[in-house]
Design a protein around this motif. Structure first.
Motif, PDB file in Angstrom:
ATOM      1  N   GLU A   4      54.584  19.545  15.942  1.00 14.30           N
ATOM      2  CA  GLU A   4      54.016  18.615  16.647  1.00 14.30           C
ATOM      3  C   GLU A   4      53.313  17.537  15.840  1.00 14.30           C
ATOM      4  OE1 GLU A   4      50.657  20.521  18.783  1.00 14.30           O
ATOM      5  OE2 GLU A   4      52.127  21.981  19.916  1.00 14.30           O
ATOM      6  N   HIS A  42      49.040  14.271  20.891  1.00 12.50           N
ATOM      7  CA  HIS A  42      49.889  14.892  20.282  1.00 12.50           C
ATOM      8  C   HIS A  42      51.081  15.305  21.128  1.00 12.50           C
ATOM      9  CE1 HIS A  42      47.788  18.267  22.867  1.00 12.50           C
ATOM     10  NE2 HIS A  42      48.971  19.059  22.592  1.00 12.50           N
ATOM     11  N   HIS A  81      54.350  17.813  22.251  1.00 13.53           N
ATOM     12  CA  HIS A  81      54.726  19.047  22.553  1.00 13.53           C
ATOM     13  C   HIS A  81      56.521  19.151  22.347  1.00 13.53           C
ATOM     14  CE1 HIS A  81      51.476  20.404  25.503  1.00 13.53           C
ATOM     15  NE2 HIS A  81      50.901  20.466  24.194  1.00 13.53           N
ATOM     16  N   SER A 116      47.638  22.921  26.840  1.00 15.77           N
ATOM     17  CA  SER A 116      47.497  24.510  26.750  1.00 15.77           C
ATOM     18  C   SER A 116      45.952  24.775  26.702  1.00 15.77           C
ATOM     19  CB  SER A 116      48.167  24.856  25.747  1.00 15.77           C
ATOM     20  OG  SER A 116      47.301  24.139  24.363  1.00 15.77           O
ATOM     21  N   ASP A 154      44.627  23.404  23.812  1.00 10.13           N
ATOM     22  CA  ASP A 154      44.505  21.744  24.302  1.00 10.13           C
ATOM     23  C   ASP A 154      43.176  21.182  24.892  1.00 10.13           C
ATOM     24  OD1 ASP A 154      46.666  21.391  22.638  1.00 10.13           O
ATOM     25  OD2 ASP A 154      48.015  21.168  24.839  1.00 10.13           O
ATOM     26  N   ILE A 164      49.252  13.708  25.894  1.00  9.33           N
ATOM     27  CA  ILE A 164      50.301  14.550  25.545  1.00  9.33           C
ATOM     28  C   ILE A 164      51.609  14.013  25.739  1.00  9.33           C
ATOM     29  CG2 ILE A 164      51.346  16.935  25.708  1.00  9.33           C
ATOM     30  CD1 ILE A 164      48.620  18.149  26.295  1.00  9.33           C
TER      31      ILE A 164
END
Ligand SMILES: [Zn+2]
Length: 125
Positions: A28, A74, A76, A84, A87, A100
Motif C-alpha cells: 500500500e 492510500h 488498495h 476497511s 480505514d 482510497i
C-alpha cells in the motif's frame, strides 16, 4: 448547496497518487495531503509509515502539527476502494478528506470519503 471545506484536487496530484500506487504495488502507498483554498495541491509522504500487503499503519503520533494537512490517501492492492474497518478508524481520527485508490490505479479507480467514511465528491482541477 454548501461546498465542503475541501472540494477539489489538482489533476497532477491524482496522477502522482496513481503513479506512486503502481510503484508501491503489491504494497500500500500511504501519504497525507495538503490543501489550500479548498483544493488539494500536494502529497506529503510520511517517513514513519509502514505498509504491508493487507493494511497501512498510519503513525498519527508522528504527524506534524500542520493545519494545511486535510487528510490521507492510500492505495488498495485490490479492486475495492471501499474503506476497511481500520480505514474508518483512521478517517475518524485524522483529517476530513480521505482518498482510497484501488487497482488498476487509474484516474477512475479512486474515491474520496469524509471522516465518517461517506463518499464525497472532489472536483478534479
Ligand atoms: Zn484501506
Amino acid at each position: 448547496m454548501n461546498r465542503r471545506k475541501v472540494w477539489g484536487i489538482e489533476r497532477e496530484v491524482l496522477e502522482m497518487i496513481s503513479q506512486a500506487s503502481r510503484q508501491t504495488h503489491p504494497y500500500e502507498f500511504v501519504a497525507t495531503m495538503r490543501a489550500e483554498d479548498g483544493v488539494i495541491y500536494e502529497l506529503l509522504l510520511l517517513p514513519g509509515s509502514i505498509s504491508s500487503g493487507s493494511s497501512a499503519t498510519f503513525p498519527t503520533f508522528n504527524l506534524p502539527i500542520d493545519l494545511s494537512i486535510v487528510g490521507s490517501v492510500h492505495s488498495h492492492p485490490s479492486y475495492s476502494n471501499e474503506p476497511s474497518e481500520a480505514d474508518l478508524h483512521l478517517f475518524s481520527s485524522y483529517g476530513n478528506t480521505h482518498i482510497i485508490i484501488c487497482m488498476p490505479y487509474d484516474m477512475t479507480s479512486w474515491r474520496s470519503y469524509d471522516r465518517q467514511g461517506r463518499p464525497v465528491d472532489l472536483q478534479v482541477l
